[in-house]
Design an enzyme around this catalytic site. Sequence first.
Site, short mmCIF file in Angstrom:
data_model
loop_
_atom_site.label_atom_id
_atom_site.label_comp_id
_atom_site.label_asym_id
_atom_site.label_seq_id
_atom_site.Cartn_x
_atom_site.Cartn_y
_atom_site.Cartn_z
N ASP A 195 0.86 -1.18 0.00
CA ASP A 195 0.00 0.00 0.00
C ASP A 195 0.90 1.23 0.00
O ASP A 195 2.08 1.15 0.33
CB ASP A 195 -0.88 -0.01 1.25
N SER A 196 0.31 2.37 -0.34
CA SER A 196 1.07 3.62 -0.30
C SER A 196 1.44 4.01 1.13
O SER A 196 2.32 4.83 1.34
CB SER A 196 0.25 4.73 -0.93
N GLU A 242 -6.25 9.92 8.96
CA GLU A 242 -4.88 9.94 9.51
C GLU A 242 -4.82 10.76 10.80
O GLU A 242 -4.05 10.48 11.71
CB GLU A 242 -3.91 10.56 8.49
N CYS A 302 -10.89 3.66 -1.20
CA CYS A 302 -9.57 3.98 -0.64
C CYS A 302 -9.50 3.22 0.67
O CYS A 302 -10.48 3.20 1.43
CB CYS A 302 -9.45 5.49 -0.42
N CYS A 321 -3.56 -0.94 -2.18
CA CYS A 321 -3.82 0.49 -2.41
C CYS A 321 -4.74 0.64 -3.61
O CYS A 321 -4.44 0.15 -4.70
CB CYS A 321 -2.49 1.17 -2.67
N HIS A 326 -8.35 3.76 3.44
CA HIS A 326 -8.62 4.51 4.67
C HIS A 326 -10.12 4.63 4.97
O HIS A 326 -10.51 4.80 6.11
CB HIS A 326 -8.09 5.95 4.54
#
Lengths: 267, 267
Positions: free
Chosen positions: B10-11, B152, B184, B73, B186
């Site tokens: 993943d990024s 985040e 995504c 990702c 997240h």
Amino acid sequence: MNSNPIGIFDSGVGGLTVCKAIRELMPSEHLIYFGDTARFPYGTRSLDTIIRYSREIADFLLSRNVKMIVVACNTASAVALKTLQGEIKVPVVGVIEAGARAACRAQDNGIVGVVATRATVNSLSYEKAILEINPNMRVIQRHATIFVSLTEEGWVDDDITRLAADKYLRGMYNEGVRTLILGCTHFPLLKNAIHSVFPEMVLVDSGYEIALEIKRMLKEKNLENLRNDGVVELYASDITDTLQRLKDMFFGENGSGIHKMIIDSRV
Amino acid sequence: MNSNPIGIFDSGVGGLTVCKAIRELMPSEHLIYFGDTARFPYGTRSLDTIIRYSREIADFLLSRNVKMIVVACNTASAVALKTLQGEIKVPVVGVIEAGARAACRAQDNGIVGVVATRATVNSLSYEKAILEINPNMRVIQRHATIFVSLTEEGWVDDDITRLAADKYLRGMYNEGVRTLILGCTHFPLLKNAIHSVFPEMVLVDSGYEIALEIKRMLKEKNLENLRNDGVVELYASDITDTLQRLKDMFFGENGSGIHKMIIDSRV
């Protein structure tokens, strides 16, 4: 006099605000800007990584024969400035000290607030710089990660931005902060939103302050470009939509090209 | 059977949600996760850069002898999956197709919404994947950059997050979207916030869907690890606060170490 370029770098496009201030105050200077858009943002990275990236970019600027390096990124100034100053022969200046000096002049109650990225806050650089100027000053810091993405998204005048400003800054306001350092190059774009929540807050733009100091410094050291052939060259490690948009916003369609320059490639 | 590890990348840290889903469904498998935290986020970068980064990480995973690569990702799946599949001998799977299939099953009005990063949206990958399954489906997309930084920052249950959800998603809701792909890694953390604004929205988590598909695929291809010695190894290009916090949250203090591994260094 010295007609070599001034090198300016930032983790991304935010430092274009600094580049623009330098351009306006010193239109005869040749400016080379490097934005590390492929590895933006720096504010959430570890110290080792930020120093490594900064060193790589400084090497690139030195290869272009710059007479001075401006670390336009608050995070890189906070974390990597002293390392670069120890390794590089040309003057290296950062935005932290300039912002600290301006805030100490502006405050009238012995308290200065700082809003910045996580890495800048954790480095305590603004606090150290302010206490060196005046050991009696009280410094209250807060990191505000989402301010960065709000500006990148263009939500600079929006309820969400005002709510975030309130959430991030209400605590320090209640503790007496009336002079606030905008310790990230993106944050000057949020001035209106912050003022609409805290009208009497004096906002210090470190990027503008460093431009004033550079002008004075070049004159003192006899490093000004008297040939009057100022141009701006923009480099970036990744050509993104945001970069294109801001370049046009700041410098118009003429007078500068973006040259793609990848420094971290192994390919 | 095949006891080689499964490689996941993943990024940044978002892909840990995928890693965790795979771990829960397949506890006997040996997992190697790489998070490119030094260059996060990918969602705002150019296509060339995303492909370059993905290729570098795939090379690293192959050097660890993985039997399969999972592109956790969404951005890298959208942009680099086909390139990797063309260059690499082990199976390479991405989250896009799994999410598209699940959304097509879940919808009942012929409309699917997608919320993702700018790069994923611009790639049209979800749209293409959905139209391949059902050419009559209507797909409405929206990029939501600030969702990434809200998660985040840990502001997952907050007025700001609900306001952002409303701002990003109201338009597609009004156009009829009742099934929404969280495109995504997240975004599953924002499920509650999104549901509190749009209670009847069915939210599809592409990361969970790919874990289900991997389990089936390993069984079909006879690639399961029957030795039952599942461990998780975590690698990252930068050891950040967020990474440490999430690692502990997902996997506890035992059972996995973070090994620093910088793949883009020239130093």
